[in-house]
Each structure stands twice: as C-alpha cells, then as structure tokens.
Design a protein around this motif. Structure first.
Motif, mmCIF file in Angstrom:
data_model
loop_
_atom_site.group_PDB
_atom_site.id
_atom_site.type_symbol
_atom_site.label_atom_id
_atom_site.label_comp_id
_atom_site.label_asym_id
_atom_site.label_seq_id
_atom_site.Cartn_x
_atom_site.Cartn_y
_atom_site.Cartn_z
ATOM 1 N N ARG A 1 -8.514 10.222 29.148
ATOM 2 C CA ARG A 1 -9.615 9.442 29.679
ATOM 3 C C ARG A 1 -10.278 10.286 30.747
ATOM 4 N NH1 ARG A 1 -8.435 6.136 34.282
ATOM 5 N NH2 ARG A 1 -9.171 8.070 35.162
ATOM 6 N N SER A 2 -11.582 10.438 30.659
ATOM 7 C CA SER A 2 -12.294 11.269 31.625
ATOM 8 C C SER A 2 -13.608 10.607 31.982
ATOM 9 C CB SER A 2 -12.539 12.659 31.031
ATOM 10 O OG SER A 2 -13.130 13.504 31.979
ATOM 11 N N GLY A 3 -13.909 10.570 33.259
ATOM 12 C CA GLY A 3 -15.157 9.970 33.711
ATOM 13 C C GLY A 3 -15.572 10.547 35.047
ATOM 14 N N VAL A 4 -16.775 10.201 35.458
ATOM 15 C CA VAL A 4 -17.293 10.615 36.760
ATOM 16 C C VAL A 4 -17.681 9.356 37.509
ATOM 17 C CG1 VAL A 4 -19.061 11.931 37.991
ATOM 18 C CG2 VAL A 4 -18.110 12.820 35.847
ATOM 19 N N ILE A 5 -17.184 9.217 38.733
ATOM 20 C CA ILE A 5 -17.445 8.054 39.569
ATOM 21 C C ILE A 5 -18.580 8.387 40.539
ATOM 22 C CG2 ILE A 5 -16.474 6.473 41.278
ATOM 23 C CD1 ILE A 5 -13.690 7.129 40.029
ATOM 24 N N LYS A 6 -19.633 7.583 40.503
ATOM 25 C CA LYS A 6 -20.776 7.698 41.428
ATOM 26 C C LYS A 6 -21.329 9.112 41.491
ATOM 27 C CE LYS A 6 -19.239 3.783 44.128
ATOM 28 N NZ LYS A 6 -18.790 3.258 45.398
ATOM 29 N N ASP A 7 -21.377 9.793 40.360
ATOM 30 C CA ASP A 7 -21.918 11.156 40.253
ATOM 31 C C ASP A 7 -21.202 12.174 41.128
ATOM 32 O OD1 ASP A 7 -23.949 10.621 38.350
ATOM 33 O OD2 ASP A 7 -25.232 9.797 39.931
ATOM 34 N N GLN A 8 -19.980 11.868 41.597
ATOM 35 C CA GLN A 8 -19.297 12.771 42.506
ATOM 36 C C GLN A 8 -17.855 13.077 42.127
ATOM 37 O OE1 GLN A 8 -19.456 11.258 46.480
ATOM 38 N NE2 GLN A 8 -21.669 11.449 46.639
ATOM 39 N N ILE A 9 -17.109 12.065 41.712
ATOM 40 C CA ILE A 9 -15.668 12.231 41.534
ATOM 41 C C ILE A 9 -15.341 12.354 40.047
ATOM 42 C CG2 ILE A 9 -13.395 11.188 41.868
ATOM 43 C CD1 ILE A 9 -14.641 9.770 44.348
ATOM 44 N N SER A 10 -14.722 13.469 39.687
ATOM 45 C CA SER A 10 -14.240 13.670 38.332
ATOM 46 C C SER A 10 -12.882 12.989 38.222
ATOM 47 C CB SER A 10 -14.116 15.170 38.038
ATOM 48 O OG SER A 10 -13.545 15.381 36.776
ATOM 49 N N ASP A 11 -12.814 11.911 37.427
ATOM 50 C CA ASP A 11 -11.611 11.085 37.315
ATOM 51 C C ASP A 11 -11.015 11.266 35.920
ATOM 52 O OD1 ASP A 11 -9.643 9.166 37.666
ATOM 53 O OD2 ASP A 11 -10.996 7.476 37.373
ATOM 54 N N ASN A 12 -9.855 11.908 35.838
ATOM 55 C CA ASN A 12 -9.258 12.287 34.565
ATOM 56 C C ASN A 12 -7.833 11.760 34.454
ATOM 57 O OD1 ASN A 12 -11.446 14.329 33.773
ATOM 58 N ND2 ASN A 12 -10.859 14.938 35.833
ATOM 59 N N MET A 13 -7.484 11.297 33.236
ATOM 60 C CA MET A 13 -6.146 10.780 32.999
ATOM 61 C C MET A 13 -5.659 11.244 31.626
ATOM 62 S SD MET A 13 -4.812 6.842 32.769
ATOM 63 C CE MET A 13 -4.956 6.555 34.530
ATOM 64 N N ILE A 14 -4.411 11.708 31.596
ATOM 65 C CA ILE A 14 -3.750 12.066 30.348
ATOM 66 C C ILE A 14 -2.820 10.911 29.992
ATOM 67 C CG2 ILE A 14 -2.323 13.766 29.142
ATOM 68 C CD1 ILE A 14 -4.927 14.955 30.305
ATOM 69 N N LEU A 15 -2.916 10.436 28.735
ATOM 70 C CA LEU A 15 -2.118 9.308 28.276
ATOM 71 C C LEU A 15 -0.983 9.804 27.389
ATOM 72 C CD1 LEU A 15 -5.451 8.045 27.597
ATOM 73 C CD2 LEU A 15 -3.951 6.332 28.564
ATOM 74 N N PHE A 16 0.235 9.464 27.774
ATOM 75 C CA PHE A 16 1.428 9.889 27.049
ATOM 76 C C PHE A 16 2.039 8.721 26.292
ATOM 77 C CE2 PHE A 16 1.133 13.251 30.111
ATOM 78 C CZ PHE A 16 1.703 14.349 29.492
#
Length: 160
Positions: free
Chosen positions: A73-88
């Motif tokens: 899962r990958s997204g950008v919060i408020k055009d500033q924070i790169s928010d990434n998650m690996i799902l196992f």
C-alpha cells in the motif's frame, strides 16, 4: 521516533483453517474503531518482515512466521508524506493460542469471515479491496543471502 516525510509500515494477515481473517480495532488514528489488519511502523534496526511479526505480537499476542508478501500500500498524505506499507501473509506458530488485544492500542481482536468483513460498515477500505482480489504470494525462500560484505547489511532477505 521522528519519521520524517517517508514512512514505512508493515502489516500482517493471518487466515485460520476456516478461512477467517484476524482483524483488530485500533483505539487511535485514522482507523480508530475500524476493523483493520494488525500493523505499524518499522523500527530502526529491523526488517519489514520483523516489523510485521512484531506488530501482530504486540497487538494480538500471537507469535507468527512469515509465509510471504501479499501486497504493498503506497500513498502520499497532503502532498508531503510518502506513506508506504508492506503486507505480509503470516502463519500462526501455535494454533492453540488465542488472540488477546493489547489494552493500550487495541479495543478488540477477532477472527472474521470475509463475507462478514465485507458486510460490516466498520471494515477498512483496504480490507474491502484485499478481499475483492485473489492475491498471489511472493514467497520468502532466500534467507540468508549475502549481497556482499561491502554493503554492511546485518540482515538481508529477498521475496520473489
């Protein structure tokens, strides 16, 4: 811990012998009161796999092994924070052990059928989307691998 503007998190999906998914309700954050996967940020000095297993243990008390990666899962919060998650996809080590919610973070932990999760208005969007797709498993089988001493890795693992 200061995370800066690039975040890396890990989540763990456990599926029991009846096909039910292990889900939690967090007491805080954007998923407060919603059914979601046990998850959290990767700490310094640990791999994403170790973080997924640690978060599941912290939030549910269950010891697990990693079977492989099922998604990102990958997204950008408020055009500033790169928010990434690996799902196992994780497997429970001791099937007789019952999940117990971490009182500080989790209000409830439960095994739920996919149909029940889809019909529940308190289920996170990510879980709804995961259920719709038949995910392939990126298996872990190359551990340990030595990419070369010159890199200085203290842990190195590949998933294909």
């Amino acid at each position: 811990m200061k995370r800066g503007n690039v975040w890396l998190a890990a989540a763990g999906l456990l599926i029991d012998q009846d096909g039910r998914w292990l889900v939690v309700k967090k007491k805080y954050g954007g998923l407060k009161g919603m059914w979601s996967l046990p998850a959290g940020f990767v700490d310094e000095g640990e791999t994403i796999e170790q973080a997924a297993k640690r978060e599941v243990k912290e939030e549910t008390g269950l010891e697990t092994n990693a079977a492989g990666i099922i998604g990102i899962r990958s997204g950008v919060i408020k055009d500033q924070i790169s928010d990434n998650m690996i799902l196992f996809l994780l497997e429970q080590k001791d099937l007789s052990q019952k999940p117990v919610p971490c009182e500080d973070e989790i209000s409830e932990v439960r095994w739920m059928a996919k149909e029940e999760l889809l019909q529940n208005q308190e289920t996170s969007v990510m879980i709804h989307e995961m259920i719709k797709y038949d995910f392939s498993l990126l298996k872990s089988g190359l551990d340990p691998v030595d990419p070369g001493k010159h890199f200085g890795y203290t842990s190195y693992k590949l998933f294909f």
